[in-house]
Motif scaffolding. Structure first.
Motif, PDB file in Angstrom:
ATOM      1  N   HIS A 163     -10.511  -0.123   4.580  1.00 28.89           N
ATOM      2  CA  HIS A 163      -9.057  -0.190   3.686  1.00 28.89           C
ATOM      3  C   HIS A 163      -9.925   0.149   2.285  1.00 28.89           C
ATOM      4  CE1 HIS A 163      -5.450  -0.717   2.016  1.00 28.89           C
ATOM      5  NE2 HIS A 163      -5.037  -1.806   2.633  1.00 28.89           N
ATOM      6  N   PRO A 184      -0.666  -9.661   1.798  1.00 31.87           N
ATOM      7  CA  PRO A 184       0.144 -10.847   1.664  1.00 31.87           C
ATOM      8  C   PRO A 184      -0.687 -12.104   2.242  1.00 31.87           C
ATOM      9  CG  PRO A 184       0.566  -9.737   3.889  1.00 31.87           C
ATOM     10  CD  PRO A 184      -0.305  -8.861   3.057  1.00 31.87           C
ATOM     11  N   ARG A 244      -2.011   5.305   7.462  1.00 30.29           N
ATOM     12  CA  ARG A 244      -2.737   3.847   7.874  1.00 30.29           C
ATOM     13  C   ARG A 244      -2.331   3.952   9.601  1.00 30.29           C
ATOM     14  NH1 ARG A 244      -0.916  -1.884   5.873  1.00 30.29           N
ATOM     15  NH2 ARG A 244      -2.319  -1.310   4.434  1.00 30.29           N
ATOM     16  N   THR A 303       0.853  -1.442  -0.091  1.00 29.11           N
ATOM     17  CA  THR A 303       0.018  -0.024   0.166  1.00 29.11           C
ATOM     18  C   THR A 303       0.954   1.211  -0.095  1.00 29.11           C
ATOM     19  OG1 THR A 303      -1.606  -0.977   1.193  1.00 29.11           O
ATOM     20  CG2 THR A 303      -1.848   0.983   1.232  1.00 29.11           C
ATOM     21  N   ARG A 315      -6.195 -13.665   4.379  1.00 25.60           N
ATOM     22  CA  ARG A 315      -5.249 -14.211   5.535  1.00 25.60           C
ATOM     23  C   ARG A 315      -6.111 -14.152   6.699  1.00 25.60           C
ATOM     24  NH1 ARG A 315      -2.080 -10.894   8.813  1.00 25.60           N
ATOM     25  NH2 ARG A 315      -2.207  -8.933   7.946  1.00 25.60           N
ATOM     26  N   GLN A 373      -8.036  -0.253  -1.137  1.00 24.21           N
ATOM     27  CA  GLN A 373      -7.886  -1.739  -1.509  1.00 24.21           C
ATOM     28  C   GLN A 373      -9.106  -2.118  -2.327  1.00 24.21           C
ATOM     29  OE1 GLN A 373      -4.913  -3.886  -1.318  1.00 24.21           O
ATOM     30  NE2 GLN A 373      -6.176  -4.917  -2.577  1.00 24.21           N
ATOM     31  N   ALA A 381      -9.796  -5.555   4.778  1.00 20.59           N
ATOM     32  CA  ALA A 381      -9.887  -5.672   3.134  1.00 20.59           C
ATOM     33  C   ALA A 381     -10.965  -6.495   2.879  1.00 20.59           C
ATOM     34  CB  ALA A 381      -8.577  -6.399   2.524  1.00 20.59           C
TER      35      ALA A 381
HETATM   36  C1  NCD Z   1      -4.146  -5.927   3.567  1.00 19.05           C
HETATM   37  C2  NCD Z   1      -4.223  -5.010   4.858  1.00 19.05           C
HETATM   38  O1  NCD Z   1      -3.248  -4.392   5.088  1.00 19.05           O
HETATM   39  O2  NCD Z   1      -5.243  -4.634   5.378  1.00 19.05           O
HETATM   40  N1  NCD Z   1      -2.999  -5.750   3.019  1.00 19.05           N
HETATM   41  C3  NCD Z   1      -2.876  -4.736   1.998  1.00 19.05           C
HETATM   42  O3  NCD Z   1      -3.103  -3.766   1.969  1.00 19.05           O
HETATM   43  N2  NCD Z   1      -2.939  -5.315   0.637  1.00 19.05           N
HETATM   44  C4  NCD Z   1      -4.379  -7.167   3.872  1.00 19.05           C
HETATM   45  C5  NCD Z   1      -3.595  -7.760   4.823  1.00 19.05           C
HETATM   46  O4  NCD Z   1      -2.918  -7.436   5.561  1.00 19.05           O
HETATM   47  O5  NCD Z   1      -4.080  -9.217   4.943  1.00 19.05           O
END
Ligand code: NCD
Length: 314
Positions: free
Chosen positions: A132, A267, A104, A55, A227, A135, A166
């Motif tokens: 988010h 990730p 963030r 990000t 995840r 995203q 997300a």
């Molecule tokens: C996500 C987050 O930070 O929420 N990552 C991202 O920005 N692509 C997803 C995650 O960490 O699982």
């Protein structure tokens, strides 16, 4: 209209706003993201109080590609927050040094509060376990590019919907496009709380629940995997007990539709096997590649009059 707005809560935007953004992202894709001087002289402050790789770097890359410059930090370490400065004071300070703040933070609800202090637009780059929005815009854009539409598709969201911002903002994003039903595939322990479910219901989206992916995979057009958000568990042993409790492999995909597309914000850890990477189902690397045109679109729409120009208003 995007000009000068904060981007904190996706549901404050309309389907038309998101479609405008898609159009702008398409333009950047068409020009192969060629360096562009649209934001020359503008400064983006990148304020990341929580870990981030894609990000932060994709926002910074997007700003550079638009000819702007970037200041900022990638953790609270080394900032005055370590000396006890409040986040409010940090934002007041940053506000003087830039034209847009990309932030963030781990605290839910912090962005709305800070946006009231900042005179420059504030962009939410990940807030606690709730939001988010950029995203989600990338995710929606990926589906639009893969399928040509967002409505009329069957959606599955697999994994830690309780803690993964997300996944939650993805579902909120779908609600803007009139999607009426989303299938959650997750152990009971990782179901989102009642307030979230009720909010989505009020937006016209029903959330179905499946514990086994095999029971639903055959009808899905899009599967969004997240995840297990281990870092958000107070008791790490609870997270440990859920390790491996859901996953996608070639075996799970045996009964999938040919047109199924799998997205993942990344990730990834153990929930999505790398054996899926080479199949036509995998859309997650394309999704990563769209992060630059989408974030270029966000920055240019907020910081310039490009939307008014496009609409023939000036
Ligand atoms: C996500 C987050 O930070 O929420 N990552 C991202 O920005 N692509 C997803 C995650 O960490 O699982």
């Amino acid at each position: 209209m995007w000009r000068n707005r904060d981007l904190i809560d996706l549901t404050e935007f309309t389907r038309k706003d998101v479609e405008t953004l898609f159009k702008q992202a398409d333009l950047f894709l068409e020009t192969r993201l060629a360096p562009n001087k649209m934001l020359e002289g503008k400064i983006m402050a990148s304020a990341f109080f929580e870990p981030s790789t894609r990000t932060r770097l994709s926002f910074e890359s997007a700003m550079h590609r638009l000819g702007g410059s970037v200041i900022g930090f990638s953790s609270a370490e080394g900032t005055s927050v370590e000396k006890g400065e409040s986040i409010e004071d940090t934002v007041r300070m940053l506000d003087n040094y830039c034209d847009v703040i990309v932030m963030r933070h781990r605290e839910d609800g912090v962005m709305q509060r800070l946006a009231q202090l900042a005179k420059n637009p504030l962009i939410n780059a990940g807030e606690g376990q709730s939001r988010h929005p950029t995203q989600a815009l990338i995710d929606l854009y990926t589906i639009f590019k893969e399928k040509g539409m967002l409505e009329g598709l069957n959606y599955g969201v697999m994994g830690d919907v309780k803690h993964a911002r997300a996944a939650r903002d993805f579902i909120r994003g779908l609600s803007l496009f009139g999607v009426r039903e989303v299938n959650l595939i997750t152990p009971r322990e990782l179901m989102p709380e009642e307030v979230f479910v009720k909010d989505l219901n009020a937006r016209g989206v029903r959330l179905n629940h499946y514990e086994r992916v095999e029971d639903v995979i055959g009808m899905l057009d899009v599967l969004y995997v997240v995840r297990l958000q281990v870092e958000r568990f107070r008791d790490r042993s609870e997270a440990e007990a859920l390790r491996g409790s859901y996953s996608i492999s070639l075996k799970t995909l045996e009964r999938a539709k040919r047109g199924l597309r799998i997205l993942h914000p990344l990730p990834r850890v153990w929930e999505l096997s790398s054996e899926v990477d080479g199949t036509p189902y995998a859309a997650y690397f394309k999704q990563v590649s769209y992060s630059i045109p989408v974030r270029m679109a966000v920055l240019s729409l907020i910081l310039t009059d490009i939307e008014r120009v496009q609409e023939g208003l000036i």
